[in-house]
Design a protein around this motif. Structure first.
Motif, mmCIF file in Angstrom:
data_model
loop_
_atom_site.group_PDB
_atom_site.id
_atom_site.type_symbol
_atom_site.label_atom_id
_atom_site.label_comp_id
_atom_site.label_asym_id
_atom_site.label_seq_id
_atom_site.Cartn_x
_atom_site.Cartn_y
_atom_site.Cartn_z
ATOM 1 N N ALA B 497 0.865 -1.172 0.000
ATOM 2 C CA ALA B 497 0.000 0.000 0.000
ATOM 3 C C ALA B 497 0.898 1.216 0.000
ATOM 4 O O ALA B 497 2.109 1.095 0.204
ATOM 5 N N PRO B 498 0.317 2.402 -0.257
ATOM 6 C CA PRO B 498 1.170 3.590 -0.259
ATOM 7 C C PRO B 498 1.984 3.663 1.025
ATOM 8 O O PRO B 498 1.454 3.498 2.122
ATOM 9 N N GLY B 499 3.272 3.860 0.883
ATOM 10 C CA GLY B 499 4.151 3.973 2.038
ATOM 11 C C GLY B 499 4.533 2.654 2.675
ATOM 12 O O GLY B 499 5.220 2.630 3.685
ATOM 13 N N SER B 500 4.090 1.550 2.101
ATOM 14 C CA SER B 500 4.336 0.284 2.774
ATOM 15 C C SER B 500 4.723 -0.842 1.816
ATOM 16 O O SER B 500 3.902 -1.334 1.045
ATOM 17 N N ALA B 501 5.996 -1.215 1.869
ATOM 18 C CA ALA B 501 6.454 -2.395 1.108
ATOM 19 C C ALA B 501 7.305 -3.243 2.031
ATOM 20 O O ALA B 501 8.290 -3.838 1.639
ATOM 21 N N GLU B 502 6.915 -3.264 3.295
ATOM 22 C CA GLU B 502 7.722 -3.959 4.294
ATOM 23 C C GLU B 502 7.494 -5.473 4.217
ATOM 24 O O GLU B 502 6.536 -5.926 3.634
ATOM 25 N N PHE B 503 8.362 -6.193 4.853
ATOM 26 C CA PHE B 503 8.392 -7.654 4.928
ATOM 27 C C PHE B 503 8.822 -8.261 3.593
ATOM 28 O O PHE B 503 8.258 -7.932 2.559
#
Lengths: 503, 503
Positions: B497-503
């Motif tokens: 999602a916007p701002g989130s490409a973690e893991f």
């Protein structure tokens, strides 16, 4: 209330008033027969069933090669492969992609729609419907043929069609990737590829693995090497991209790219492996399968389990295509690589040789063969050595000891394995993963990777760590191995390569 | 020659001398028992089989809930869910992710390894091996339990472990996406998702579809809207990316980005659909399935066939999870969405309502309900209208008539359909594709798209065009629909999602 019953149920809505859209014959070709005379559209929505179109494999794919259907009136739909006009009768070979075989349709001048043969419309590549009676074929190539009653042209093929009767080179066909599945070779590759993929799912389901969609976009650097493809919205979307100004890319005061304005708020890349996120699910669900490249993780497992799984997997999928893609496999055996069926049968029936790196080095040292590169324990094996070992290839040298591979007790080697197969080389690469927090942190530091961005991966070692292992398979290499196809680009429907993202 | 026999066979090579890597218990926890006493590693490589670890679902997943196994000595491996210390006896609930149920392990003070319970090591999240005898359980929740003989700690769990006995919010768990599969809800979602995916493959295999890997990187703009994510190598790889200079991006003389230096030689994007390349295979192999989003194409088919296929598909996969994920579905029924099993059973058993856009508008006009937005033929339906129609949602308004949708005979509408289901709204969107070259070219011009970059798509209409249709399914929506999970981010293992490409 009738209404309520309707409303609580699922609804299919036609977006806009869809006028009757039967398979009306659109082209302006003059014809005495319309496709509507032959084809009914499906109107059934019986549970779990929809009216399947009869396919050529349904007619002649069985053990009796179609003899069961003698006397039946059937309709086939497909593309013309060849047309042979003889004195009293014309042969049309029709292929619908459901199998390698064509349906041979025999048509004489009193059949409905014969005018289209005379009119020169039935050319290679044209799509047609043929209704006829199944009769025994006097030809040697097939047991049955279709004595045509009605012939309908669906779509003609312009004379510029690049797929013609004469065989084109694979290289030429790569530039026509949108039409090459209409050839024998690429149709067969697609079907065997499909068989391998389905057998993959089946094998892992039967063995209790859970399929987990690992992300393809990542901000984590798994291998410390791969991620070259940046995924960004800083560059305008396609329509404007070709003339986008380099100055439009946002920058910080010191002239760096301003990642805070990018979609993910930081640099993000196409992943090269789902392994790390796969491990998070393996340490919750035990065994998982990841969709990209075919990767998997086994919890409570060591390198021996990993190897046993790799062998069992390969034997299962190879057996599946030998049994389920017989016609295509005979084609590959005859036309692409002689003896491939025997070679694959060996894989299924014989146990695998297990050899340590040390043994491989010893084998090479003892050999009488003169190598260009001298062999020494600790060196990477060169392809001349690898070829010597498998007579075909052996690419499994210890090139990178990735940070996640489990350190052996000698402190200098890791618990990793490669599965090598003749001709293709490394098909599978796997390892036991480092489950010990302190060992893992040391390796991350040694390789100058970031512990901060791997916080979640380290967490798996903090909260109930377990011995676990996994491997990755190059699916395209598997397709090469199973079909004998030489160039890996021909094992991929639409290969991407430098300078090429077409189709 | 013995050697030749070896060399012509597949070889597994251990990359480096892999010292014996049994499941040795690594942690420094003092324990009287080692995991080696319990677990054997697999050494078999019998054809198509590898030694499967016994899973909890194997023990208690059958119809008799494990009663068949009474008296057997078995070993389970998994993670501690809870520990209850009572006066004379301790209960450890162990889960291995193979099913929702835990294995209740009863341990008293004379069991081997009991010191670890006393030492406070057996906490929520720790991984353990338990060997014991299957005995009837006096508890109401289960029919059997494991009377522990030996207990081995495999990996302890630090007290900071965010997954504890008390229930955490889905929102909180999203920030712990690497550990949330260890909860009841996300374990169950993962298993049902797996069931839906496998049933998808099974349905299409049984119906003769060929699975074709359509490319995820494309230079073609399919929908004329979507492609926002540029895939580029013009920006340096990850390690350097965070401080990469904006000036390092190559530019032409006039200040535009110099795409000729990019990997593909022109702007390339993540695709939003594999449909166009799917059509190339459908017009060669007849029916194909594409892996991303689940898309498919049917050759020699119209909108009715398309709808029939969509209905049959949905009924098949829903039936599959109702039959194969019973325990998880009861969990969803009780904990997530009351009545979901009945609702899904209705989908399987009842036929679908088919409604044209015009009928939907008429239904709304006739209703007594006051809408904020007045209804008129030709307008987009608003969500208040959609909710009225399915009591839950109806997102299928004719928002975009994509260039490839077949124009109806009225000249102003297209042959498209949406499948709407309660609560989730549009689950499937499909259309009959425009197979007529002249119509297609007109639409491309009207929408100011590029005929040049679509040359290969137009070719399909030049060489043996056929009526064909297809649809796409939002797989995550299907997971929502089948589990009752509210937020789509909880239906995806690692959502981006916007701002989130973690893991």
């Amino acid at each position: 209330m009738a209404m309520a019953a309707v409303l609580s149920r699922a609804t299919i809505s036609l977006r806009l008033k869809p006028l009757t859209t039967t398979l009306r014959h659109f082209s302006s070709v003059s014809s005495s027969v319309s496709i509507d005379d032959i084809v009914e559209t499906s109107k059934t929505d019986k549970i779990g069933e929809f009216k399947k179109r009869l396919r050529i494999v349904d007619i002649k794919g069985g053990e009796n090669e179609g003899l069961d259907n003698l006397g039946q009136v059937l309709t086939v739909r497909g593309w013309v492969r060849t047309l042979r006009v003889q004195r009293t009768v014309t042969f049309i070979e029709v292929n619908d992609g459901s199998c390698l075989s064509n349906m041979q349709c025999v048509i004489d001048s009193d059949a409905e729609g014969y005018d289209q043969v005379e009119g020169g419309l039935i050319t290679t590549g044209a799509s047609i419907c043929v209704q006829g009676v199944v009769v025994p074929s006097p030809g040697k190539k097939q047991k049955i043929e279709l004595k045509t009653q009605k012939l309908v042209m669906v779509g003609k093929s312009e004379s510029s069609c690049p797929i013609q009767k004469k065989v084109a080179s694979n290289e030429f066909l790569r530039s026509k990737a949108h039409l090459r599945p209409r050839t024998n070779t690429f149709g067969a590759v697609a079907r065997v590829r499909n068989g391998l993929a389905y057998a993959t799912h089946k094998f892992f389901q039967e063995n209790g693995f859970v399929w987990v969609a690992s992300p393809i976009i990542t901000a984590t650097d798994c291998e410390g090497a791969g991620e070259q493809f940046c995924v960004t919205t800083l560059i305008p979307t396609s329509k404007e991209a070709t003339d986008s100004s380099a100055d439009a890319i946002p920058r910080t005061e010191n002239g760096s790219i301003d990642w805070s304005q990018d979609f993910f708020g930081k640099p993000a890349f196409l992943t090269v492996s789902g392994q790390l996120s796969g491990e998070t699910y393996a340490t919750a669900l035990s065994d998982v399968l990841l969709p990209y490249m075919i990767e998997l993780e086994l919890a409570f497992a060591d390198l021996n389990d990993d190897m046993a799984c790799a062998v069992a997997y390969l034997q299962y999928v190879v057996k599946h295509v030998l049994e389920n893609c017989k016609e295509d496999m005979h084609f590959f055996n005859n036309e692409i690589e002689k003896g491939i069926i025997d070679r694959l049968s060996d894989v299924v029936e014989k146990s695998f040789v297990r050899m340590t790196y040390t043994d491989a080095v010893e084998l090479l040292l003892k050999s009488k063969k003169k190598f260009e590169f001298p062999v020494k324990w600790g060196c990477d094996l060169q392809s001349e050595h690898e070829r010597y070992i498998t007579e075909e290839a052996f690419n499994g040298c210890p090139d990178i000891k990735a940070f996640y591979m489990r350190l052996n007790d000698d402190g200098k080697t890791v618990a990793a394995m490669d599965m090598l197969v003749p001709r293709v080389g490394e098909l599978i690469g796997g390892s036991q993963r480092e489950e010990r927090l302190d060992f893992l942190e040391n390796r991350i530091d040694e390789l100058k990777l970031s512990k901060e961005s791997l916080w979640w991966y380290l967490d798996l070692r903090r909260y109930g760590t377990v011995p676990h292992a996994g491997f990755g398979l190059g699916f395209e290499r598997l397709v090469q191995f199973a079909t004998g196809i030489d160039n890996i680009r021909d094992a991929i429907p639409f290969p991407r390569a430098p300078g090429s993202a077409e189709f």
